[in-house]
Design a protein around this motif. Structure first.
Motif, mmCIF file in Angstrom:
data_model
loop_
_atom_site.group_PDB
_atom_site.id
_atom_site.type_symbol
_atom_site.label_atom_id
_atom_site.label_comp_id
_atom_site.label_asym_id
_atom_site.label_seq_id
_atom_site.Cartn_x
_atom_site.Cartn_y
_atom_site.Cartn_z
ATOM 1 N N ASP A 137 42.169 36.630 48.605
ATOM 2 C CA ASP A 137 42.557 36.881 47.209
ATOM 3 C C ASP A 137 41.895 35.864 46.281
ATOM 4 N N SER A 138 41.946 36.169 44.992
ATOM 5 C CA SER A 138 41.466 35.244 43.966
ATOM 6 C C SER A 138 42.663 34.744 43.171
ATOM 7 N N VAL A 139 42.597 33.466 42.801
ATOM 8 C CA VAL A 139 43.672 32.857 42.020
ATOM 9 C C VAL A 139 43.051 32.095 40.855
ATOM 10 N N VAL A 140 43.892 31.747 39.878
ATOM 11 C CA VAL A 140 43.451 30.935 38.754
ATOM 12 C C VAL A 140 44.385 29.735 38.654
ATOM 13 N N LEU A 141 43.822 28.573 38.355
ATOM 14 C CA LEU A 141 44.625 27.354 38.231
ATOM 15 C C LEU A 141 45.416 27.403 36.930
ATOM 16 N N ILE A 142 46.675 26.993 36.982
ATOM 17 C CA ILE A 142 47.511 27.006 35.779
ATOM 18 C C ILE A 142 47.721 25.614 35.227
ATOM 19 N N LYS A 143 47.065 24.620 35.821
ATOM 20 C CA LYS A 143 47.224 23.227 35.418
ATOM 21 C C LYS A 143 45.962 22.463 35.801
ATOM 22 N N ASP A 144 45.577 21.467 35.008
ATOM 23 C CA ASP A 144 44.479 20.579 35.405
ATOM 24 C C ASP A 144 44.920 19.805 36.648
ATOM 25 N N LEU A 145 44.082 19.811 37.675
ATOM 26 C CA LEU A 145 44.451 19.156 38.924
ATOM 27 C C LEU A 145 43.393 18.142 39.341
ATOM 28 N N PRO A 146 43.778 16.878 39.527
ATOM 29 C CA PRO A 146 42.822 15.897 40.050
ATOM 30 C C PRO A 146 42.576 16.196 41.530
ATOM 31 N N VAL A 147 41.308 16.088 41.954
ATOM 32 C CA VAL A 147 40.955 16.338 43.348
ATOM 33 C C VAL A 147 40.954 15.006 44.080
ATOM 34 N N LYS A 148 41.838 14.876 45.074
ATOM 35 C CA LYS A 148 41.933 13.621 45.821
ATOM 36 C C LYS A 148 40.614 13.299 46.498
ATOM 37 N N HIS A 167 47.735 27.984 57.743
ATOM 38 C CA HIS A 167 48.682 28.714 58.581
ATOM 39 C C HIS A 167 49.837 27.867 59.080
ATOM 40 N N GLU A 168 49.899 26.619 58.619
ATOM 41 C CA GLU A 168 51.008 25.756 59.009
ATOM 42 C C GLU A 168 51.885 25.366 57.837
ATOM 43 N N ASN A 169 51.377 25.558 56.606
ATOM 44 C CA ASN A 169 52.140 25.143 55.434
ATOM 45 C C ASN A 169 51.989 26.199 54.335
ATOM 46 N N ALA A 170 53.087 26.799 53.925
ATOM 47 C CA ALA A 170 53.074 27.865 52.930
ATOM 48 C C ALA A 170 52.686 27.374 51.535
ATOM 49 N N GLU A 171 52.662 26.062 51.314
ATOM 50 C CA GLU A 171 52.337 25.533 49.991
ATOM 51 C C GLU A 171 50.852 25.254 49.792
ATOM 52 N N TYR A 172 50.034 25.396 50.832
ATOM 53 C CA TYR A 172 48.620 25.046 50.723
ATOM 54 C C TYR A 172 47.717 26.253 50.920
ATOM 55 N N ILE A 173 46.720 26.349 50.038
ATOM 56 C CA ILE A 173 45.621 27.295 50.199
ATOM 57 C C ILE A 173 44.333 26.499 50.012
ATOM 58 N N GLU A 174 43.218 27.069 50.421
ATOM 59 C CA GLU A 174 41.932 26.406 50.261
ATOM 60 C C GLU A 174 40.968 27.331 49.540
ATOM 61 N N GLY A 175 40.072 26.711 48.774
ATOM 62 C CA GLY A 175 39.053 27.472 48.066
ATOM 63 C C GLY A 175 38.032 26.536 47.466
ATOM 64 N N LYS A 176 36.987 27.140 46.899
ATOM 65 C CA LYS A 176 35.920 26.334 46.304
ATOM 66 C C LYS A 176 36.108 26.230 44.796
ATOM 67 N N GLN A 181 34.853 22.498 48.431
ATOM 68 C CA GLN A 181 36.015 23.057 49.120
ATOM 69 C C GLN A 181 37.211 22.114 48.922
ATOM 70 N N VAL A 182 38.312 22.651 48.378
ATOM 71 C CA VAL A 182 39.481 21.825 48.098
ATOM 72 C C VAL A 182 40.751 22.522 48.580
ATOM 73 N N VAL A 183 41.769 21.733 48.834
ATOM 74 C CA VAL A 183 43.098 22.248 49.152
ATOM 75 C C VAL A 183 43.876 22.292 47.838
ATOM 76 N N ILE A 184 44.553 23.402 47.595
ATOM 77 C CA ILE A 184 45.282 23.601 46.344
ATOM 78 C C ILE A 184 46.738 23.910 46.676
ATOM 79 N N ILE A 185 47.637 23.349 45.911
ATOM 80 C CA ILE A 185 49.069 23.626 46.099
ATOM 81 C C ILE A 185 49.399 24.914 45.357
ATOM 82 N N THR A 186 50.069 25.831 46.057
ATOM 83 C CA THR A 186 50.289 27.179 45.527
ATOM 84 C C THR A 186 51.106 27.222 44.231
ATOM 85 N N LYS A 187 51.938 26.222 43.977
ATOM 86 C CA LYS A 187 52.744 26.272 42.747
ATOM 87 C C LYS A 187 51.907 26.016 41.496
ATOM 88 N N TYR A 188 50.630 25.673 41.678
ATOM 89 C CA TYR A 188 49.745 25.443 40.537
ATOM 90 C C TYR A 188 48.714 26.547 40.353
#
Length: 192
Positions: A137-148, A167-176, A181-188
């Motif tokens: 799927d495609s998503v859009v960021l709803i907040k400015d996020l610093p990349v660790k 597949h181990e944590n429902a709060e994390y997705i990955e994308g470019k 390539q970064v890990v993004i928290i789904t609530k954002y």
């Protein structure tokens, strides 16, 4: 030569799952690795509809997997495994699954969508509005996020295409984001 023509030639212009000859289209087996013949099947509209919408699954239609599960094409085997796993409570699909063999990499690919897991065991990724996010799927960021680990800031409104799921944590997705390539928290994020 286009993917559709290559698939038509490979499948002899038949659905690679049920052998139907009408309403055929390429179907990318998610999460697609290359977006080419190696992760695409040629399937009819009936099969595609039932793959994408479990509510419309007709168990008797999938008796065709008795033959197609032995295909030489890995993406056909992956879809066969997923559909047999979805239908295992019917009884006969479990017998076919017991006969089927996938090597470790392909089994991991087959399990990537959590098909066949008990509902209580599935990890479901949801965006900030509670909408389910699937691999690809495609998503859009709803907040400015610093990349660790970098000075980059992923800006609000940035579209992230073809996400993959943790597949181990429902709060994390990955994308470019900006080629990284970064890990993004789904609530954002919000699903497009």
């Amino acid at each position: 030569m286009s993917i559709e023509r290559e698939l038509s030639k490979r499948s002899q212009n038949k659905c690679e799952l049920c052998s139907n000859e009408e309403n055929l289209a390429p179907y990318a087996v998610l999460p697609a690795k290359n977006g080419d013949l190696q992760d695409t099947i040629f399937a009819c509209a009936t099969c595609i509809t039932q793959i994408e919408d479990p509510e419309q699954t007709d168990p008797n239609h999938w008796r065709c997997l008795n033959d197609s599960m032995w295909s030489e094409q890995i993406p056909v085997q992956i879809i066969a495994w997923r559909m047999l796993s979805r239908l295992r409570k019917e009884g006969w699909p479990q017998d076919l699954l017991d006969m089927m063999y996938l090597d470790d990499d392909n089994l991991e690919w087959a399990k990537a969508t959590n098909e066949g897991e008990a509902d209580e065991d599935k990890i479901i990724h949801r965006d900030s509005n509670g909408v389910i996010i699937n691999a690809g799927d495609s998503v859009v960021l709803i907040k400015d996020l610093p990349v660790k680990g970098s000075s980059m800031i992923a800006k609000r409104g940035t579209a992230v295409r073809r996400v993959s799921l943790d597949h181990e944590n429902a709060e994390y997705i990955e994308g470019k984001v900006d080629g990284q390539q970064v890990v993004i928290i789904t609530k954002y994020v919000k699903k497009l």
